[in-house]
Design an enzyme around this catalytic site. Structure first.
Site, PDB file in Angstrom:
ATOM      1  CG  HIS A  48      38.105  40.661  39.159  1.00 38.38           C
ATOM      2  ND1 HIS A  48      39.457  40.649  39.453  1.00 38.38           N
ATOM      3  CD2 HIS A  48      37.986  40.120  37.923  1.00 38.38           C
ATOM      4  CE1 HIS A  48      40.120  40.131  38.425  1.00 38.38           C
ATOM      5  NE2 HIS A  48      39.246  39.810  37.487  1.00 38.38           N
ATOM      6  CD  GLU A  87      38.643  30.409  34.755  1.00 30.92           C
ATOM      7  OE1 GLU A  87      39.302  30.757  35.758  1.00 30.92           O
ATOM      8  OE2 GLU A  87      39.002  30.642  33.574  1.00 30.92           O
TER       9      GLU A  87
END
Length: 360
Positions: free
Chosen positions: A158, A89
């Protein structure tokens, strides 16, 4: 014979009426579209409209996206416009920011915004601050988008809502759509914006269908960033929410209406800049406020709304303290029964409304 002439005459009248009807003026029926397809359509239209726009992220190309939001775009636009990246990322977010510096208009997809923590230096220090630090010489037209907030059964790492995280940072615009029209109109506005935009979607909303108006089916349709929408009119209390929790507010309002309590539901649409004017106008009308969000309570979106109301003219119109409905102040549990009790439910909103209105 007289009856025959009457029948023929009435038949001619019917024909003349049919011929006079303006069929071409009939409004086309609204269509149903789920949030996933609305996002896909928005990106497709902007990729077609502006050759500087491109999409990059993990599995966005050949796999059509982890949630199929980019379905068909790689086949249509090819490797140069729809780019699969490695699982890094910080790396591909940095590439996207650099591309924005160079005049392109990247859409950077995070498979989930939880993974944007790997790239938060690029989002905040590289994207958000550059326009200010360059004295307005270097704009950063980039969209960071992907699913945000709790999903189902994916555990603590998450399941975080980043609305308050990114909404805290000057230099960013932060958008949180609820329905299909929001998704399409706001994403198109975000892509066209010259500032970095954090676009917070919700995984559980991707497959939910909504009515799309005739206006929203146009390629020119956009929704201005920074403008909230009153989704339901009411007189007794204001419910302010964003993303999936707007659905919960509308469901709670429908239940409460059967008991004679009319809730006004405000869909924020944008977290930063916050449309305080719309919230204040509603509170001045209903004299009560409940905020609803999926994120944690401390320093959250609801906390900011309550502070703005207290500091502004609407405070004097309140007949009771404002109330917040939020996620529980713990990391998300994995067990389903605990997960269900860690995020706002319709019953929690109903309880808070009755508490605020002092109804047993």
């Amino acid at each position: 014979m007289a009856s025959l002439r009457c029948f023929l005459r009435s038949g001619r009248n019917v024909v003349s009426v049919v011929l006079r009807r303006d069929f071409h003026k009939t409004s086309p029926a609204s269509v149903q579209m789920n949030v996933r397809d609305a996002l896909n359509q928005a990106m497709d239209e902007e990729l077609e409209r502006d050759e500087r726009v491109f999409l990059l992220g993990e599995e966005v190309a050949q796999y059509d996206g982890a949630y199929k939001v980019s379905r068909g775009l790689w086949k249509k636009y090819g490797d140069k416009r729809i780019i699969d990246t490695p699982i890094t990322e910080m790396g591909f977010a940095g590439i996207a920011v650099g591309a924005a510096f160079a005049g392109l208009r990247p859409i950077c997809e995070f498979m989930t915004f939880n993974f944007s923590m790997q790239a938060i230096d690029q989002v905040i220090n590289s994207a958000a601050k550059t326009y200010y630090m360059s004295a307005g010489l270097q704009s950063v037209p980039i969209v960071f988008r992907g699913p945000n907030g709790s999903s189902a059964g994916v555990g603590a790492q998450h399941s975080q809502c980043f609305a308050a995280w990114y909404g805290h940072c000057p230099g960013l615009k932060v958008v949180s759509p609820w329905n299909a029209e929001d998704a399409k109109g706001l994403l198109k506005s975000a892509i066209r914006d010259d500032n970095p935009v954090v676009f917070l979607e919700n995984e559980l909303m991707y497959g939910v269908p909504f009515e799309m108006s005739e206006e929203s089916q146009s390629k020119d349709f956009t929704i201005p960033i920074g403008k909230a929408k009153v989704e339901r009119q009411g007189t007794h209390i204001t419910l302010v929410s964003h993303s999936r929790c707007v659905s919960h507010c509308l469901d709670a309002a429908a239940v409460l209406a059967k008991e004679g309590i009319e809730c006004e539901v405000v869909n924020l649409r944008t977290i930063r800049p916050l449309d305080v004017d719309t919230i204040e106008a509603s509170v001045m009308k209903t004299n009560h406020l409940v905020t609803v969000e999926g994120g944690w309570p401390q320093y959250g979106v609801g906390a900011e709304i309550c502070a703005r109301i207290m500091e502004g003219p609407a405070f004097n119109f309140l007949d009771a303290p404002a109330t917040r409905v939020t996620g529980v102040d713990i990391p998300m549990p994995y067990a389903k029964i605990l997960e269900d009790n860690s995020v706002p439910q319709i019953k929690d909103i109903i309880f808070s409304v009755k508490k605020t209105l002092n109804i047993n």
